[in-house]
Design an enzyme around this catalytic site. Structure first.
Site, short mmCIF file in Angstrom:
data_model
loop_
_atom_site.label_atom_id
_atom_site.label_comp_id
_atom_site.label_asym_id
_atom_site.label_seq_id
_atom_site.Cartn_x
_atom_site.Cartn_y
_atom_site.Cartn_z
N CYS A 109 3.86 4.41 2.49
CA CYS A 109 2.42 4.16 2.39
C CYS A 109 1.69 4.67 3.62
O CYS A 109 0.51 5.02 3.55
CB CYS A 109 2.15 2.68 2.18
SG CYS A 109 2.74 1.61 3.51
N HIS A 137 1.20 -3.02 4.77
CA HIS A 137 0.92 -1.96 3.81
C HIS A 137 -0.38 -1.25 4.22
O HIS A 137 -1.34 -1.90 4.65
CB HIS A 137 0.77 -2.55 2.40
CG HIS A 137 0.52 -1.52 1.34
ND1 HIS A 137 1.43 -0.53 1.01
CD2 HIS A 137 -0.56 -1.32 0.54
CE1 HIS A 137 0.93 0.21 0.05
NE2 HIS A 137 -0.28 -0.23 -0.25
#
Length: 508
Positions: free
Chosen positions: A73, A443
């Protein structure tokens, strides 16, 4: 015989039925295996690409997502942010033009610039692709040829990857050594000026400048470090350092006062005192007042160190440092919100070279559009908001403007800000990278502008998108400005006056 024949016939029927049942069981068992494999493939396709109906809807007004290869990510969010910077994509197109003459197509994809260009063009909808979810594993593969071993299954930092990309692009540019000329900061500030416009203050025209400076990526900037003796006010030579992103620490918060991007920028360039520094000028003055033949010790005084921005890039990447340390030495993440705006004025942070009074009028006439508010002879002064009397609020600050301007349609309302009516270094927000989680796990997601329509490719879209790996949805500007930014991507806006001035200089 009839009863015996009937018994034999019944036995044959029973054997036939038993054989048919075994055959039927075998066939059904094979079909069960085939059905299980098909179901597994369908489930895998759903996890990776989502339902087919969603893929069809996603293509309208949105951009492709990126497949998460494990823990990638950090890479996906950075690529989405870079793809929203048209100047960077244009630079990659011009930079990779040198490889188009190469007949061997297999060696072309070994270059980072070519691989990165293909990905960014696809993410900005400049290349037609049938897939709504792209695979960026090719970027990790080409980085390995540059001796960067980045695992797709380990959590990494998006800002560190940004430095990896910019430094690798510089290595690719510098594979063949080039000799560059030393010229003044004005030429560095405006590389688009024709070669005959570049001149030295004392020795006239310079030879043709190498393409080395022209090939600098648009995130390349320069910092100036200026030191002044507090005793004799002697100024040491200005030192220049390069940067590709501004890494800003977040100052300590004041209760009841929101933290803004201006606070971080002022903290970055704030002056600091450096004690016990040898001052050559103080030593020389002291020696002149003593008898000849006497040895003098070096005079040590306190200097004031001032950091400024010597060259502001076309694309500005701002990194907000959210790492802090506890009293026990453990890393902590700072979650406080730092206010930022859709537009950013950087004039007050720009370093200006002191000019003599004799040439001041001529310089003002030639570069009137480059006059910088908030600076005086290269020394920083406080912004207009800090100069106002107590009890009054500034009309505009970077990161703290009236709420009525948070939902602007993409144009900067200069008429509303008389003190910033003609900023030279005006930037527009293009993307924001946000990190959710703590220092150990989390994230990365990205807010970015939607690409312009093919009918008007030079326009700037006011539609924002929220992207998390392969998930893409529309977002509002208010949602973007309310996010806890980790990386901010701005792109400089050139006014019509500046464009006309540059065109005139090229014609001359």
């Amino acid at each position: 015989m009839l009863p015996g024949g009937t018994a034999e016939a019944d036995g044959a029927v029973r054997r036939l039925l038993r054989a048919g049942a075994a055959a039927r069981y075998k066939v059904m068992k094979n079909w069960g295996v085939i059905g299980g494999v098909a179901a597994a493939l369908a489930a895998g396709m759903y996890v990776l690409w989502g339902p087919i109906t969603e893929r069809k809807r996603r293509r309208k007004g949105l951009v492709p997502g990126l497949l998460n290869l494990g823990n990638t990510c950090f890479m996906n969010s950075l690529l989405q942010g870079l793809s929203s910077c048209p100047s960077f994509i244009k630079w990659l197109e011009e930079f990779t033009a040198q490889y188009k003459t190469d007949q061997n197509q297999s060696t072309e994809h070994q270059y980072l610039s070519v691989t990165l260009l293909h990905l960014l063009r696809a993410l900005s909808c400049q290349e037609v692709t049938e897939d709504d979810v792209l695979d960026a594993s090719c970027l990790l593969e080409v980085l390995r040829t540059y001796r960067w071993q980045i695992s797709s299954f380990e959590e990494q930092d998006a800002h560190e990857l940004f430095h990896v990309l910019t430094s690798s692009l510089e290595d690719e540019r510098d594979r063949q050594p080039r000799v560059t000329h030393l010229f003044d900061v004005h030429s560095l500030e405006q590389p688009e000026i024709t070669q005959k416009q570049i001149s030295c203050r004392t020795r006239g025209s310079l030879p043709p400048v190498s393409n080395h400076w022209k090939s600098q990526h648009p995130f390349h900037g320069r910092l100036t470090s200026n030191m002044v003796c507090k005793h004799c006010e002697h100024q040491s030579p200005v030192r220049y350092d390069t940067f590709d992103s501004l890494s800003l620490s977040i100052p300590a918060a004041v209760w009841g006062r929101p933290m803004t991007l201006d606070h971080c920028l002022h903290h970055f360039i704030s002056s600091e005192s450096v004690k016990d520094v040898v001052c050559d000028n103080c030593t020389k003055i002291q020696a002149e007042g003593t008898l000849n033949g006497q040895s003098m010790e070096n005079q040590r005084t306190t200097f004031v160190k001032q950091l400024k921005l010597g060259k502001l890039p076309q694309c500005l990447c701002i990194h907000l440092q959210r790492l802090s340390w506890s009293n026990q030495g453990t890393p902590l993440k700072r979650h406080e919100h730092v206010q930022f705006n859709e537009f950013l004025i950087m004039d007050i942070y720009k370093y200006r070279i002191p000019v003599h009074k004799s040439s001041q009028n001529e310089l003002n006439q030639r570069h009137s559009e480059e006059t910088t508010p908030g600076t005086k002879d290269g020394i920083a002064v406080k912004p207009s908001g800090a100069e106002q009397p107590s009890g009054t609020k500034p009309v505009f600050m970077n990161g703290a403007c009236p709420s009525s301007f948070l939902m602007s349609s993409g144009t900067f309302p200069l008429a509303a800000f008389p003190e910033c009516s003609s900023p030279v270094y005006l930037y527009r927000l293009m993307a924001v990278v946000v990190h959710h989680g703590d220092m150990h796990s989390g994230h990365f997601v990205t807010y970015r502008r939607s690409p312009p329509s093919p009918k008007n490719p030079l326009s700037v879209s006011s539609q924002w998108l929220w992207i998390s790996d392969d998930t893409v949805r529309k977002a509002s500007l208010q949602e973007v400005l309310s996010s806890s930014a980790y990386l901010l991507f701005y792109e400089r806006i050139h006014s019509r006056v500046q464009h006309q001035s540059l065109e005139l200089r090229v014609k001359e």
